[in-house]
Design a protein around this motif. Structure first.
Motif, mmCIF file in Angstrom:
data_model
loop_
_atom_site.group_PDB
_atom_site.id
_atom_site.type_symbol
_atom_site.label_atom_id
_atom_site.label_comp_id
_atom_site.label_asym_id
_atom_site.label_seq_id
_atom_site.Cartn_x
_atom_site.Cartn_y
_atom_site.Cartn_z
ATOM 1 N N ALA A 63 0.839 -1.181 -0.077
ATOM 2 C CA ALA A 63 0.186 0.036 -0.072
ATOM 3 C C ALA A 63 0.882 1.249 -0.070
ATOM 4 O O ALA A 63 2.065 1.283 0.860
ATOM 5 N N ASP A 64 0.510 2.105 -0.685
ATOM 6 C CA ASP A 64 1.164 3.823 -0.834
ATOM 7 C C ASP A 64 0.716 4.331 0.353
ATOM 8 O O ASP A 64 0.734 3.619 1.409
ATOM 9 N N SER B 267 2.300 -12.344 -0.284
ATOM 10 C CA SER B 267 2.218 -10.767 -0.245
ATOM 11 C C SER B 267 3.230 -10.638 1.394
ATOM 12 O O SER B 267 4.220 -9.800 1.345
ATOM 13 N N VAL B 268 2.787 -11.211 2.367
ATOM 14 C CA VAL B 268 3.379 -11.355 3.774
ATOM 15 C C VAL B 268 4.828 -11.696 3.583
ATOM 16 O O VAL B 268 5.934 -10.897 4.223
ATOM 17 N N ALA C 206 -4.883 4.395 -3.180
ATOM 18 C CA ALA C 206 -3.837 5.013 -3.982
ATOM 19 C C ALA C 206 -3.090 4.137 -4.852
ATOM 20 O O ALA C 206 -2.852 4.236 -5.983
ATOM 21 N N THR C 207 -2.737 2.694 -4.110
ATOM 22 C CA THR C 207 -1.969 1.639 -4.934
ATOM 23 C C THR C 207 -2.884 1.518 -6.067
ATOM 24 O O THR C 207 -2.326 1.133 -7.298
ATOM 25 N N PHE C 208 -4.044 1.062 -5.896
ATOM 26 C CA PHE C 208 -5.200 0.812 -6.980
ATOM 27 C C PHE C 208 -5.208 1.871 -8.158
ATOM 28 O O PHE C 208 -5.045 1.644 -9.204
ATOM 29 N N SER C 209 -5.336 3.146 -7.645
ATOM 30 C CA SER C 209 -5.578 4.173 -8.742
ATOM 31 C C SER C 209 -4.168 4.207 -9.385
ATOM 32 O O SER C 209 -4.316 4.505 -10.716
ATOM 33 N N ALA D 29 0.781 -6.813 7.406
ATOM 34 C CA ALA D 29 0.273 -6.969 6.279
ATOM 35 C C ALA D 29 -0.414 -6.005 5.825
ATOM 36 O O ALA D 29 -1.615 -5.423 6.459
ATOM 37 N N ASN D 30 -0.004 -5.110 4.897
ATOM 38 C CA ASN D 30 -0.327 -3.685 4.455
ATOM 39 C C ASN D 30 -0.288 -3.873 2.893
ATOM 40 O O ASN D 30 0.675 -3.091 2.391
ATOM 41 N N PHE D 31 -1.039 -4.399 2.049
ATOM 42 C CA PHE D 31 -0.701 -4.544 0.613
ATOM 43 C C PHE D 31 -2.188 -4.447 0.032
ATOM 44 O O PHE D 31 -3.259 -4.435 0.479
#
Length: 381
Positions: free
Chosen positions: A16-17, A310-311, A22-25, A318-320
């Protein structure tokens, strides 16, 4: 265009940004109209120890492949039953299960360990696989029996069942005499009628007798190529007479008359037809339900896989953001991979090597998590 037809998605994840949105955008604006993209919401699953996570990660790819093969096998059976099968799950298109993925907390509580959750998915799929094999075996046995029964009613008088042709009055069956039924090719009927009476002798105390009852040949039926004849012979020369018939290229129809046999055979065939149809309908109904259940379990497995990878890749907590990318057409794949490399390349360690982006990304390494999801086993056009 098999990839587009089979509906290939890439399940990606990136850290995650400032926010996950924001990551998805960022991904959306980067890929433009090359792909259709969706957010995939993964719940906070129980991480456990790093060791258990690494062990699970190694197993997950293999488990994923096995589960996929069962899901696709059930899909294949559904397609076999109907050319235009409309594959749906809960009344909607199959891919919605993926693009609108929602973790089923009631069926798979997130308080369970990852290993236990994966075992639950495997259990659902293994049971469906066993049931599919059993149901298919029953159905195929019926289909084979029906095909055999149908075959008996087809073909010429030299091969098909003569049960419904031979009547009681055609049969002579006593202590001394028996009837032999023969399919005689039409071109050799005259030759047969001129010769058959002299084909076997019966040796008695008084010398030799003719083993065939004179003028006992009786035409019972005919088709395009054959005439069916009955000949009466002495019981103890029956085998010799049959051998002589075969020598003369006639087809001996081994046949024992039984009262009502024709009606019994027809009733059996009708029952087989009904049973086969019923079994097929049951299998088709079962397969629709099993397909939905196994597909859902498979999507949950994909969610666990993207979480675990991801982890391991991005660390804890976990922040993705997990995202689905569906190339809009075949041929876009390499361009999309290039753009993803520009977007996420900075996350690669210096010694990591990346394969050139092609279609089959299952065995390749990227600086971001990437898992293939091939929704259908075959093209759906």
């Amino acid at each position: 265009h098999a990839l587009c037809d089979a509906m290939l998605f890439w399940l990606l994840s990136a850290p995650a940004d400032s926010t996950k949105d924001a990551t998805f955008s960022k991904l959306q604006s980067s890929l433009g109209d090359l792909s259709t993209n969706y957010k995939m919401k993964i719940p906070d699953l129980k991480v456990g120890t790093l060791d258990s996570l690494m062990t699970l990660a190694e197993d997950l790819e293999r488990i994923d492949r096995n589960v996929e093969s069962v899901v696709h096998r059930i899909e294949k059976e559904l397609r076999e039953f109907s050319e235009k099968v409309d594959l749906t799950i809960d009344g909607g298109p199959v891919e919605r299960c993926l693009t609108s993925f929602q973790w089923d907390e009631a069926q798979f509580p997130v308080k369970y360990s990852l290993g236990d959750l994966v075992a639950m998915f495997q259990d659902i799929v293994a049971r469906a696989d066993e049931e599919l094999k059993a149901k298919l075996m029953d159905y195929n046995q019926l289909k084979t029996a029906l095909a055999q029964a149908d075959r008996k009613t087809q073909g010429g008088l030299n091969t098909k069942s003569i049960v419904d042709v031979v009547k009681k009055q055609h049969v002579v069956d006593t202590e001394k005499f028996t009837s032999v039924f023969l399919a005689v090719p039409k071109f050799s009927v005259n030759e047969f009628l001129n010769q058959y009476e002299g084909w076997t002798d019966l040796t008695t105390e008084k010398g030799k007798l003719n083993g065939v009852v004179p003028r006992s040949a009786l035409k019972v039926d005919e088709d395009q190529d054959f005439e069916l004849h009955r000949v009466v012979v002495f019981r103890n020369v029956e085998d010799d007479f049959k051998a002589k018939c075969r020598e003369n290229r006639l087809t001996v129809r081994d046949f024992a008359y039984a009262e009502g046999q024709a009606a019994t055979d027809n009733a059996e065939r009708a029952k087989l037809k009904t049973d086969t149809e019923k079994s097929g309908q049951q299998l088709s109904r079962w397969a629709k339900t099993a397909y939905a259940e196994t597909f859902r379990a498979w999507m949950h497995l994909k969610a666990v896989r993207v979480f675990v990878e991801s982890v391991l890749r991005y660390g804890l907590p976990a922040n993705f953001q997990a995202m689905l990318v569906k190339p809009t057409r075949s041929g876009n794949e390499a361009r999309i991979r290039q753009l993803l490399k520009q977007l996420y390349g900075h996350m690669a360690s210096s010694d990591a090597t990346e394969d050139k982006g092609g279609d089959d990304s299952s065995q390749k390494w990227f600086p971001y998590v990437s898992i293939d999801v091939k929704v259908f086993s075959i093209s759906s056009d």
